[in-house]
Write a protein that holds these residues in place. Structure first.
Motif, PDB file in Angstrom:
ATOM      1  N   GLN A 283      -9.167   4.061 -13.563  1.00  0.00           N
ATOM      2  CA  GLN A 283      -9.717   4.557 -14.822  1.00  0.00           C
ATOM      3  C   GLN A 283      -8.723   5.438 -15.565  1.00  0.00           C
ATOM      4  N   THR A 284      -7.946   6.221 -14.834  1.00  0.00           N
ATOM      5  CA  THR A 284      -7.002   7.127 -15.488  1.00  0.00           C
ATOM      6  C   THR A 284      -5.611   6.522 -15.613  1.00  0.00           C
ATOM      7  N   GLY A 285      -5.412   5.334 -15.042  1.00  0.00           N
ATOM      8  CA  GLY A 285      -4.121   4.665 -15.137  1.00  0.00           C
ATOM      9  C   GLY A 285      -3.950   3.984 -16.489  1.00  0.00           C
ATOM     10  N   GLU A 286      -2.844   3.283 -16.636  1.00  0.00           N
ATOM     11  CA  GLU A 286      -2.512   2.632 -17.915  1.00  0.00           C
ATOM     12  C   GLU A 286      -3.594   1.661 -18.378  1.00  0.00           C
TER      13      GLU A 286
ATOM     14  N   GLU B  59      -9.888   4.999  -5.730  1.00  0.00           N
ATOM     15  CA  GLU B  59      -9.249   3.828  -6.353  1.00  0.00           C
ATOM     16  C   GLU B  59      -9.810   3.588  -7.747  1.00  0.00           C
ATOM     17  N   PHE B  60     -11.132   3.731  -7.895  1.00  0.00           N
ATOM     18  CA  PHE B  60     -11.747   3.569  -9.205  1.00  0.00           C
ATOM     19  C   PHE B  60     -11.218   4.622 -10.180  1.00  0.00           C
ATOM     20  N   ALA B  61     -11.160   5.874  -9.728  1.00  0.00           N
ATOM     21  CA  ALA B  61     -10.677   6.962 -10.584  1.00  0.00           C
ATOM     22  C   ALA B  61      -9.219   6.727 -10.969  1.00  0.00           C
TER      23      ALA B  61
ATOM     24  N   SER C 117     -15.892  10.105  -0.873  1.00  0.00           N
ATOM     25  CA  SER C 117     -16.350  11.036  -1.910  1.00  0.00           C
ATOM     26  C   SER C 117     -17.154  12.180  -1.303  1.00  0.00           C
ATOM     27  N   LEU C 118     -17.867  11.911  -0.201  1.00  0.00           N
ATOM     28  CA  LEU C 118     -18.649  12.960   0.447  1.00  0.00           C
ATOM     29  C   LEU C 118     -17.770  13.921   1.249  1.00  0.00           C
ATOM     30  N   ARG C 119     -16.521  13.528   1.492  1.00  0.00           N
ATOM     31  CA  ARG C 119     -15.576  14.397   2.198  1.00  0.00           C
ATOM     32  C   ARG C 119     -14.557  15.002   1.236  1.00  0.00           C
ATOM     33  N   THR C 120     -14.952  15.096  -0.014  1.00  0.00           N
ATOM     34  CA  THR C 120     -14.047  15.550  -1.065  1.00  0.00           C
ATOM     35  C   THR C 120     -14.282  17.008  -1.427  1.00  0.00           C
TER      36      THR C 120
END
Length: 179
Positions: free
Chosen positions: A128-131, A123-125, A14-17
């Motif tokens: 969260q946005t998956g089915e 992976e969490f995101a 996340s810090l390299r995003t």
């Protein structure tokens, strides 16, 4: 300090995003490496509030890194590490993990002793946005729509003092210093 921060940036995707937009949709880009710079500032006679205010500036989401660090030297041997990290890559939970790990590394701890990262934010995101995540979200939405179908009740909490006729959001500032 710089070495410790570099290790954390390499450890946490996340810090390299950075965020780019494709056809109006935000896309998370995870960079293999990002520089970690710590700007050094001698406060001199300048006011702390002035220094802090000058430090916080807007980020361009498509131009990594989405963090900045500044080490400010005050009178004597007092220093402050200022960190400005965009909320899109860093939240309250991230803050707790980051400072626990930074403290461990800065105090000479072995990076191998840090808890393994079983999941990265992407992976969490994705979950969260998956089915499954969307189904859970829809279920929660239905619950709250049903719960408040007759409107949201007015919350009447007991207070220590009677409420003033004109609502005010004035507060107090309490200054203190920790060693």
């Amino acid at each position: 300090l710089k070495h410790c921060l570099r290790q954390l940036v390499q450890r946490h995707e996340s810090l390299r995003t950075s965020i780019r937009f494709r056809q109006g949709e935000p896309i998370q880009l995870i960079h293999k490496e990002l520089p970690v710079e710590i700007r050094r500032v001698d406060a001199g006679n300048r006011d702390k509030a002035e220094i802090f205010k000058a430090f916080v500036r807007p980020f361009q989401l498509d131009q990594p890194p989405l963090y900045r660090f500044e080490l400010v030297k005050f009178a004597g041997d007092q220093y402050a590490l200022l960190m400005d990290i965009h909320h899109i890559i860093f939240d309250g939970t991230s803050y707790l993990i980051f400072f626990k790990e930074l403290s461990h590394l800065y105090c000479g701890g072995d990076p191998a002793q840090l808890e393994p990262l079983n999941i990265q934010y992407k992976e969490f995101a994705h979950w969260q946005t998956g089915e499954e995540g969307q189904a859970n979200l829809k279920k929660m939405e239905q619950y709250w729509l049903e719960r408040f179908k007759d409107g949201v009740p007015v919350l009447e909490l007991p207070t220590d003092f009677p409420r003033p006729e004109i609502q005010s959001f004035e507060g107090e500032l309490i200054r203190f210093q920790l060693e």
